[in-house]
Design a protein around this motif. Structure first.
Motif, mmCIF file in Angstrom:
data_model
loop_
_atom_site.group_PDB
_atom_site.id
_atom_site.type_symbol
_atom_site.label_atom_id
_atom_site.label_comp_id
_atom_site.label_asym_id
_atom_site.label_seq_id
_atom_site.Cartn_x
_atom_site.Cartn_y
_atom_site.Cartn_z
ATOM 1 N N ARG A 1 0.833 -1.212 0.000
ATOM 2 C CA ARG A 1 0.000 0.000 0.000
ATOM 3 C C ARG A 1 0.864 1.258 0.000
ATOM 4 O O ARG A 1 0.527 2.249 -0.649
ATOM 5 N N GLU A 2 1.979 1.238 0.743
ATOM 6 C CA GLU A 2 2.869 2.396 0.730
ATOM 7 C C GLU A 2 3.567 2.526 -0.621
ATOM 8 O O GLU A 2 3.822 3.632 -1.093
ATOM 9 N N GLU A 3 3.886 1.386 -1.241
ATOM 10 C CA GLU A 3 4.523 1.431 -2.549
ATOM 11 C C GLU A 3 3.594 2.055 -3.588
ATOM 12 O O GLU A 3 4.053 2.627 -4.579
ATOM 13 N N GLU A 4 2.273 1.950 -3.373
ATOM 14 C CA GLU A 4 1.325 2.584 -4.297
ATOM 15 C C GLU A 4 1.502 4.097 -4.304
ATOM 16 O O GLU A 4 1.348 4.743 -5.347
ATOM 17 N N ASP A 5 1.827 4.669 -3.153
ATOM 18 C CA ASP A 5 2.119 6.103 -3.102
ATOM 19 C C ASP A 5 3.317 6.420 -3.985
ATOM 20 O O ASP A 5 3.307 7.389 -4.757
ATOM 21 N N HIS A 6 4.358 5.596 -3.865
ATOM 22 C CA HIS A 6 5.563 5.821 -4.656
ATOM 23 C C HIS A 6 5.259 5.757 -6.151
ATOM 24 O O HIS A 6 5.768 6.567 -6.932
#
Length: 214
Positions: free
Chosen positions: A91-96
């Motif tokens: 989910r955090e990688e989606e921000d990236h």
């Protein structure tokens, strides 16, 4: 009310939806505002702009690979808490992903044409690592994040000194990736054998060089 347990087919369909969204740059919107928001862009020469775009394209491909790795590992992880760890990181990688796509558009550029191939390879590697065992899967995450952090630090050195927008994005990505690696080790990740790390390094170099141009 009873919650229905997801079947393997349910999970596969959910992963297929994520694959399509990731590869077509239509994933979930970023849950956090881009670190570059509110900062004005500098004026770059054509060669500088191409170089910045090449670096951001590499970083975007790296995030595509990270999504695939985490999705593959979450699909085959044996312990529920490990699956949730993978999903939280994804989910955090989606921000990236969202931040990199936005920056590429600002630079009048685009993601790598090779992303589907890298996604498929990364998904298979992630699923394989998850199937071998959770400690090795978590160790794979830690080793991957270590290599990603090296790339990010190198790219921060290569960016023009006045490219504050790209710097802020990569700095936040670096902080997140370092935390993901630490969390994987804290959750019981094993140190991977040296030959495995060397193979990961070779694949990483190929991905970096090809994605920069293509």
């Amino acid at each position: 009310m009873r919650t229905r347990q997801l079947t393997l087919l349910d999970r596969l369909l959910a992963e297929a939806d994520t694959v399509l969204r990731t590869l077509h740059n239509r994933g979930q919107p970023a849950s956090r505002q881009s670190p570059a928001a509110g900062h004005r862009d500098s004026t770059f020469s054509d060669s500088q702009r191409r170089h910045i775009a090449g670096l951001m394209r590499v970083n975007h491909t790296g995030e595509v690979c990270a999504q695939a790795l985490y999705q593959g590992q979450a699909l085959t992880a044996k312990l529920p808490e490990v699956r949730e760890e993978m999903r939280d990181a994804a989910r955090e990688e989606e921000d990236h992903l969202a931040w990199c796509v936005e920056r590429l558009r600002e630079l009048d550029s685009r993601p790598s044409h090779l992303n589907p191939a890298w996604y498929g390879l990364s998904f298979l590697l992630g699923a394989g690592a998850g199937a071998v065992g959770d400690k090795w899967s978590l160790g794979f995450v830690a080793a991957t994040e270590e290599r990603v952090c090296r790339h990010l630090k190198d790219h921060l050195k290569q960016l023009p000194i006045d490219d504050r927008k790209s710097q802020l994005i990569l700095q936040q990505m670096l902080a997140d990736e370092e935390r993901h690696g630490e969390n994987a080790l804290a959750a019981g990740g094993a140190d991977l054998p040296a030959p495995v790390k060397e193979l990961m390094g070779a694949v990483s170099k190929l991905m970096t060089r090809s994605s920069y141009y293509l």
